[in-house]
Design a protein around this motif. Structure first.
Motif, PDB file in Angstrom:
ATOM      1  N   THR A 195       0.702  -3.939  -9.233  1.00  0.00           N
ATOM      2  CA  THR A 195      -0.790  -4.122  -8.754  1.00  0.00           C
ATOM      3  C   THR A 195      -1.194  -5.356  -8.171  1.00  0.00           C
ATOM      4  O   THR A 195      -1.761  -5.344  -7.608  1.00  0.00           O
ATOM      5  CB  THR A 195      -1.426  -3.804 -10.279  1.00  0.00           C
ATOM      6  N   SER A 196      -0.473  -6.375  -8.890  1.00  0.00           N
ATOM      7  CA  SER A 196      -1.240  -8.228  -8.760  1.00  0.00           C
ATOM      8  C   SER A 196      -0.720  -8.892  -6.978  1.00  0.00           C
ATOM      9  O   SER A 196      -1.438  -9.025  -6.776  1.00  0.00           O
ATOM     10  CB  SER A 196      -0.693  -9.091 -10.066  1.00  0.00           C
ATOM     11  N   THR A 248       0.265  -6.491  -5.167  1.00  0.00           N
ATOM     12  CA  THR A 248      -0.591  -6.102  -4.274  1.00  0.00           C
ATOM     13  C   THR A 248      -2.335  -6.917  -3.742  1.00  0.00           C
ATOM     14  O   THR A 248      -2.355  -7.014  -2.653  1.00  0.00           O
ATOM     15  CB  THR A 248      -0.779  -4.840  -4.112  1.00  0.00           C
ATOM     16  N   ALA A 249      -2.991  -7.003  -4.426  1.00  0.00           N
ATOM     17  CA  ALA A 249      -4.146  -7.794  -4.271  1.00  0.00           C
ATOM     18  C   ALA A 249      -3.796  -9.132  -3.663  1.00  0.00           C
ATOM     19  O   ALA A 249      -4.877  -9.529  -2.532  1.00  0.00           O
ATOM     20  CB  ALA A 249      -4.775  -8.405  -5.609  1.00  0.00           C
ATOM     21  N   LEU A 250      -2.920  -9.981  -4.241  1.00  0.00           N
ATOM     22  CA  LEU A 250      -2.063 -11.367  -3.337  1.00  0.00           C
ATOM     23  C   LEU A 250      -2.403 -10.479  -1.437  1.00  0.00           C
ATOM     24  O   LEU A 250      -2.975 -11.231  -1.436  1.00  0.00           O
ATOM     25  CB  LEU A 250      -1.104 -12.010  -4.326  1.00  0.00           C
ATOM     26  N   CYS A 251      -1.369  -9.583  -1.960  1.00  0.00           N
ATOM     27  CA  CYS A 251      -0.949  -9.654   0.007  1.00  0.00           C
ATOM     28  C   CYS A 251      -2.336  -9.184  -0.093  1.00  0.00           C
ATOM     29  O   CYS A 251      -2.420  -9.645   1.926  1.00  0.00           O
ATOM     30  CB  CYS A 251      -0.497  -8.337  -0.219  1.00  0.00           C
ATOM     31  N   LEU A 252      -2.963  -8.771   0.201  1.00  0.00           N
ATOM     32  CA  LEU A 252      -4.026  -7.878   0.631  1.00  0.00           C
ATOM     33  C   LEU A 252      -4.741  -8.571   1.482  1.00  0.00           C
ATOM     34  O   LEU A 252      -5.872  -8.845   1.840  1.00  0.00           O
ATOM     35  CB  LEU A 252      -5.085  -6.647   0.226  1.00  0.00           C
ATOM     36  N   GLN A 253      -5.361 -10.295   0.127  1.00  0.00           N
ATOM     37  CA  GLN A 253      -5.858 -11.445   0.210  1.00  0.00           C
ATOM     38  C   GLN A 253      -5.501 -12.047   1.709  1.00  0.00           C
ATOM     39  O   GLN A 253      -5.793 -12.221   2.034  1.00  0.00           O
ATOM     40  CB  GLN A 253      -5.931 -11.902  -1.382  1.00  0.00           C
ATOM     41  N   ARG A 254      -3.874 -12.158   1.440  1.00  0.00           N
ATOM     42  CA  ARG A 254      -3.449 -12.519   2.893  1.00  0.00           C
ATOM     43  C   ARG A 254      -4.122 -11.785   4.240  1.00  0.00           C
ATOM     44  O   ARG A 254      -4.084 -12.521   5.049  1.00  0.00           O
ATOM     45  CB  ARG A 254      -1.613 -13.060   2.266  1.00  0.00           C
ATOM     46  N   LEU A 255      -3.664 -11.131   3.453  1.00  0.00           N
ATOM     47  CA  LEU A 255      -4.068 -10.294   5.196  1.00  0.00           C
ATOM     48  C   LEU A 255      -5.692 -10.392   5.809  1.00  0.00           C
ATOM     49  O   LEU A 255      -5.821 -10.566   6.902  1.00  0.00           O
ATOM     50  CB  LEU A 255      -3.842  -8.729   4.641  1.00  0.00           C
ATOM     51  N   LYS A 256      -5.808 -10.297   5.123  1.00  0.00           N
ATOM     52  CA  LYS A 256      -7.826 -10.161   5.168  1.00  0.00           C
ATOM     53  C   LYS A 256      -8.412 -12.071   5.649  1.00  0.00           C
ATOM     54  O   LYS A 256      -8.433 -12.512   6.590  1.00  0.00           O
ATOM     55  CB  LYS A 256      -8.855 -10.163   3.772  1.00  0.00           C
ATOM     56  N   GLN A 257      -6.906 -12.455   4.801  1.00  0.00           N
ATOM     57  CA  GLN A 257      -7.298 -13.998   5.222  1.00  0.00           C
ATOM     58  C   GLN A 257      -6.454 -14.664   6.736  1.00  0.00           C
ATOM     59  O   GLN A 257      -7.345 -15.185   8.110  1.00  0.00           O
ATOM     60  CB  GLN A 257      -6.171 -15.418   4.971  1.00  0.00           C
ATOM     61  N   LEU A 258      -5.738 -13.841   7.272  1.00  0.00           N
ATOM     62  CA  LEU A 258      -5.276 -14.170   8.599  1.00  0.00           C
ATOM     63  C   LEU A 258      -6.180 -13.743   9.604  1.00  0.00           C
ATOM     64  O   LEU A 258      -5.767 -13.844  10.843  1.00  0.00           O
ATOM     65  CB  LEU A 258      -3.135 -13.247   8.692  1.00  0.00           C
ATOM     66  N   LEU A 259      -6.550 -12.226   8.485  1.00  0.00           N
ATOM     67  CA  LEU A 259      -7.189 -11.129  10.060  1.00  0.00           C
ATOM     68  C   LEU A 259      -8.811 -11.316  10.297  1.00  0.00           C
ATOM     69  O   LEU A 259      -9.333 -10.872  11.253  1.00  0.00           O
ATOM     70  CB  LEU A 259      -6.863  -9.920  10.197  1.00  0.00           C
ATOM     71  N   ALA A 260      -8.635 -12.225   9.244  1.00  0.00           N
ATOM     72  CA  ALA A 260     -11.052 -12.874   9.526  1.00  0.00           C
ATOM     73  C   ALA A 260     -11.392 -13.671  10.700  1.00  0.00           C
ATOM     74  O   ALA A 260     -10.421 -13.940  11.170  1.00  0.00           O
ATOM     75  CB  ALA A 260     -11.232 -12.992   8.086  1.00  0.00           C
ATOM     76  N   LEU A 266       0.834  -1.440  -0.152  1.00  0.00           N
ATOM     77  CA  LEU A 266       0.138  -0.026   0.215  1.00  0.00           C
ATOM     78  C   LEU A 266       0.647   1.196  -0.201  1.00  0.00           C
ATOM     79  O   LEU A 266       0.348   1.783  -0.883  1.00  0.00           O
ATOM     80  CB  LEU A 266      -1.013   0.086   1.249  1.00  0.00           C
ATOM     81  N   VAL A 267       2.147   1.568   0.741  1.00  0.00           N
ATOM     82  CA  VAL A 267       3.065   2.343   0.725  1.00  0.00           C
ATOM     83  C   VAL A 267       3.585   2.327  -0.915  1.00  0.00           C
ATOM     84  O   VAL A 267       3.348   3.699  -1.052  1.00  0.00           O
ATOM     85  CB  VAL A 267       3.569   1.956   2.021  1.00  0.00           C
ATOM     86  N   GLN A 268       3.702   1.553  -1.402  1.00  0.00           N
ATOM     87  CA  GLN A 268       4.493   1.515  -2.664  1.00  0.00           C
ATOM     88  C   GLN A 268       3.262   1.784  -3.580  1.00  0.00           C
ATOM     89  O   GLN A 268       3.890   2.897  -4.347  1.00  0.00           O
ATOM     90  CB  GLN A 268       5.234  -0.049  -2.970  1.00  0.00           C
ATOM     91  N   VAL A 269       1.681   1.531  -3.996  1.00  0.00           N
ATOM     92  CA  VAL A 269       0.730   2.228  -4.678  1.00  0.00           C
ATOM     93  C   VAL A 269       0.946   3.155  -4.146  1.00  0.00           C
ATOM     94  O   VAL A 269       0.701   4.074  -5.084  1.00  0.00           O
ATOM     95  CB  VAL A 269      -0.394   1.269  -4.636  1.00  0.00           C
ATOM     96  N   HIS A 283       3.111   5.944  -3.071  1.00  0.00           N
ATOM     97  CA  HIS A 283       4.373   6.530  -2.905  1.00  0.00           C
ATOM     98  C   HIS A 283       4.798   6.141  -4.016  1.00  0.00           C
ATOM     99  O   HIS A 283       6.523   7.031  -4.684  1.00  0.00           O
ATOM    100  CB  HIS A 283       5.003   6.804  -1.609  1.00  0.00           C
ATOM    101  N   GLY A 284       5.152   4.743  -4.827  1.00  0.00           N
ATOM    102  CA  GLY A 284       6.613   4.907  -5.667  1.00  0.00           C
ATOM    103  C   GLY A 284       5.276   3.999  -7.133  1.00  0.00           C
ATOM    104  O   GLY A 284       4.738   4.650  -8.035  1.00  0.00           O
ATOM    105  N   SER A 285       5.508   3.053  -7.899  1.00  0.00           N
ATOM    106  CA  SER A 285       5.641   3.109  -8.676  1.00  0.00           C
ATOM    107  C   SER A 285       3.723   2.000  -9.015  1.00  0.00           C
ATOM    108  O   SER A 285       3.746   1.813  -8.004  1.00  0.00           O
ATOM    109  CB  SER A 285       6.207   1.350  -9.660  1.00  0.00           C
ATOM    110  N   THR A 286       3.376   1.747 -10.199  1.00  0.00           N
ATOM    111  CA  THR A 286       2.308   1.642  -9.890  1.00  0.00           C
ATOM    112  C   THR A 286       2.490   0.591 -11.303  1.00  0.00           C
ATOM    113  O   THR A 286       1.380  -0.083 -12.072  1.00  0.00           O
ATOM    114  CB  THR A 286       1.104   2.555 -10.396  1.00  0.00           C
ATOM    115  N   ALA A 287       3.229  -0.060 -11.533  1.00  0.00           N
ATOM    116  CA  ALA A 287       3.804  -1.039 -12.156  1.00  0.00           C
ATOM    117  C   ALA A 287       2.724  -2.851 -12.247  1.00  0.00           C
ATOM    118  O   ALA A 287       2.157  -2.653 -11.208  1.00  0.00           O
ATOM    119  CB  ALA A 287       4.888  -1.891 -11.670  1.00  0.00           C
ATOM    120  N   ALA A 288       2.795  -3.187 -13.032  1.00  0.00           N
ATOM    121  CA  ALA A 288       1.245  -3.864 -13.393  1.00  0.00           C
ATOM    122  C   ALA A 288       2.707  -4.879 -12.057  1.00  0.00           C
ATOM    123  O   ALA A 288       0.554  -5.668 -11.592  1.00  0.00           O
ATOM    124  CB  ALA A 288       1.169  -4.813 -14.197  1.00  0.00           C
ATOM    125  N   ASP A 289       2.988  -6.235 -12.043  1.00  0.00           N
ATOM    126  CA  ASP A 289       2.604  -6.984 -11.123  1.00  0.00           C
ATOM    127  C   ASP A 289       3.578  -6.028  -9.374  1.00  0.00           C
ATOM    128  O   ASP A 289       2.547  -7.155  -9.148  1.00  0.00           O
ATOM    129  CB  ASP A 289       4.595  -7.653 -11.204  1.00  0.00           C
TER     130      ASP A 289
END
Length: 193
Positions: free
Chosen positions: A178-179, A181-193, A165-168, A170-176
């Motif tokens: 973006t994908s 970030t989606a993977l990491c946010l999914q892992r975060l939701k699974q961890l703390l759901a 989220l910090v990189q998105v 303040h940094g690059s928005t490269a395609a890799d």
């Protein structure tokens, strides 16, 4: 303050290949050697919990799929780990290169003085190891604090998602990114759901 570039002729590790028993044993051996290196007086601290605190100060809470209070409650339950070895701090499959009969570890930007369990947790989380593969990896690595590593696994999932989220922001928005970030946010939701 020095960055050294050297071309390595080899194959970058993929997530699919990272689960192979021979790869896990090679990675465990490499990390065991890395973690035996003594600390340098000027080495920065590699602490995922401290990094989470820094990231939370600059992230808009609306970007998070879970409440900050949920993250804080999770982190408050973790046992503090003393820094006792050199750690890499950014162990994703793409930071390993297999060349001939050797394995190389690249991208040392987050390396520092920390707890080996930090790196072990990164492998289990970022290689998406199931219980059997994690047991093989940890048995191949050897002595470690398993309970501390399991707690640290959650911390590295949180840190990776916040880093994205910090990189998105303040940094690059490269395609890799973006994908990833989606993977990491999914892992975060699974961890703390």
């Amino acid at each position: 303050g020095v960055l050294v570039f050297s071309f390595l002729d080899g194959e970058t590790l993929s997530l699919a290949r990272s689960k192979h028993p021979d790869v896990l044993q090679a990675v465990a051996g490499l990390l065991r050697r890395l973690h035996s290196i003594g600390a340098d007086a000027g080495m920065p601290e590699a602490d995922p919990i401290a990094a989470i605190g820094r990231y939370l100060e600059i992230i808009d809470p609306a970007q998070l799929p879970v409440a900050i209070s949920t993250i804080s409650t999770y982190l408050a339950r973790l046992k503090p780990l003393p820094a006792r070895s050199f750690v890499h701090g950014d162990l994703i499959p793409e930071n390993f290169i297999f060349s001939s009969d050797r394995i190389y570890l690249i991208d040392w930007e987050y390396a520092g003085w920390g707890a080996p369990e930090f790196d072990l947790a990164l492998i289990i989380a970022n290689f998406e190891l199931d219980e059997a593969s994690a047991d093989l990896f940890l048995d191949s690595y050897g002595d470690h604090d398993r309970a501390a590593m399991l707690g640290m696994r959650g911390a590295v999932v949180i840190r990776e998602a916040l880093w994205c989220l910090v990189q998105v922001r303040h940094g690059s928005t490269a395609a890799d990114l973006t994908s990833y970030t989606a993977l990491c946010l999914q892992r975060l939701k699974q961890l703390l759901a």
